[in-house]
Design an enzyme around this catalytic site. Structure first.
Site, PDB file in Angstrom:
ATOM      1  N   GLU A  15      81.397  59.516  40.503  1.00 16.01           N
ATOM      2  CA  GLU A  15      81.775  58.500  39.519  1.00 16.01           C
ATOM      3  C   GLU A  15      83.079  57.828  39.928  1.00 16.01           C
ATOM      4  OE1 GLU A  15      79.999  61.147  35.898  1.00 16.01           O
ATOM      5  OE2 GLU A  15      82.140  60.962  36.175  1.00 16.01           O
ATOM      6  N   LYS A  16      83.234  56.600  39.525  1.00 17.76           N
ATOM      7  CA  LYS A  16      84.470  55.883  39.801  1.00 17.76           C
ATOM      8  C   LYS A  16      85.361  55.923  38.563  1.00 17.76           C
ATOM      9  CE  LYS A  16      84.652  53.985  43.743  1.00 17.76           C
ATOM     10  NZ  LYS A  16      85.475  54.543  44.765  1.00 17.76           N
ATOM     11  N   HIS A  17      86.586  56.340  38.754  1.00  9.59           N
ATOM     12  CA  HIS A  17      87.565  56.362  37.673  1.00  9.59           C
ATOM     13  C   HIS A  17      88.797  55.543  38.013  1.00  9.59           C
ATOM     14  CE1 HIS A  17      85.276  60.031  36.663  1.00  9.59           C
ATOM     15  NE2 HIS A  17      85.577  59.703  35.421  1.00  9.59           N
ATOM     16  N   HIS A  42      81.008  53.350  36.319  1.00  9.04           N
ATOM     17  CA  HIS A  42      81.393  54.501  35.511  1.00  9.04           C
ATOM     18  C   HIS A  42      80.476  54.534  34.290  1.00  9.04           C
ATOM     19  CE1 HIS A  42      83.673  56.851  32.575  1.00  9.04           C
ATOM     20  NE2 HIS A  42      84.242  57.424  33.619  1.00  9.04           N
ATOM     21  N   HIS A  48      80.887  59.346  27.056  1.00  4.86           N
ATOM     22  CA  HIS A  48      81.625  59.290  28.321  1.00  4.86           C
ATOM     23  C   HIS A  48      81.962  57.830  28.630  1.00  4.86           C
ATOM     24  CE1 HIS A  48      81.673  60.592  32.863  1.00  4.86           C
ATOM     25  NE2 HIS A  48      82.855  60.195  32.437  1.00  4.86           N
ATOM     26  N   CYS A 105      89.822  58.023  31.104  1.00  6.44           N
ATOM     27  CA  CYS A 105      88.437  58.433  30.839  1.00  6.44           C
ATOM     28  C   CYS A 105      88.484  59.518  29.767  1.00  6.44           C
ATOM     29  CB  CYS A 105      87.791  58.973  32.109  1.00  6.44           C
ATOM     30  SG  CYS A 105      86.161  59.720  31.853  1.00  6.44           S
ATOM     31  N   HIS A 108      87.515  62.813  31.778  1.00  6.10           N
ATOM     32  CA  HIS A 108      88.190  63.202  33.022  1.00  6.10           C
ATOM     33  C   HIS A 108      89.650  62.784  33.117  1.00  6.10           C
ATOM     34  CE1 HIS A 108      83.815  63.117  34.061  1.00  6.10           C
ATOM     35  NE2 HIS A 108      84.155  64.369  34.255  1.00  6.10           N
TER      36      HIS A 108
END
Length: 117
Positions: A15-17, A42, A48, A105, A108
């Site tokens: 995933e891209k954060h 994302h 989420h 996020c 995360h």
């Protein structure tokens, strides 16, 4: 533990954060775009999602960065409406410096990126 020790700068799993930063400098104006999910989207669900992005600019020679924008994303599936984690702002300055973007996020945590301009 200090808050700064919880900020991440590398991606987790697939995933891209980390917020991508694009800056176009023209006629003394920095046009700044910060968004999450440039290469890999994302998740954007109630469970989420990216809750917010903050953008800062630290002018050359300055001691501290200045917050130039704070953006909260509130629609996470209500009536099938989803806010995309993407913001644009402009800053008038003749100085170079560094642009920072911080994203959050809800699962995360905090993620940071920077770009020298």
């Amino acid at each position: 533990m200090k808050l700064t020790e919880t900020i991440q700068t590398a991606d987790w799993k697939s995933e891209k954060h980390v917020p991508a930063i694009i800056v176009d400098k023209k006629d003394g104006v920095l046009n700044i775009k910060a968004h999450v999910g440039e290469e890999v989207a994302h998740p954007n669900t109630l469970e989420h999602h990216i809750a917010w992005i903050k953008v800062f600019f630290k002018p050359e020679g300055a001691k501290f960065p200045i917050e130039v924008g704070s953006y909260e994303f509130s629609a996470h599936g209500e009536e099938d409406l989803f806010t995309e984690p993407c913001v644009e702002t402009s800053v008038k300055t003749d100085k170079g410096g560094e642009v920072y973007a911080l994203s959050y996020c809800n699962i995360h945590g905090l993620w940071e990126n920077s770009l020298e301009v």
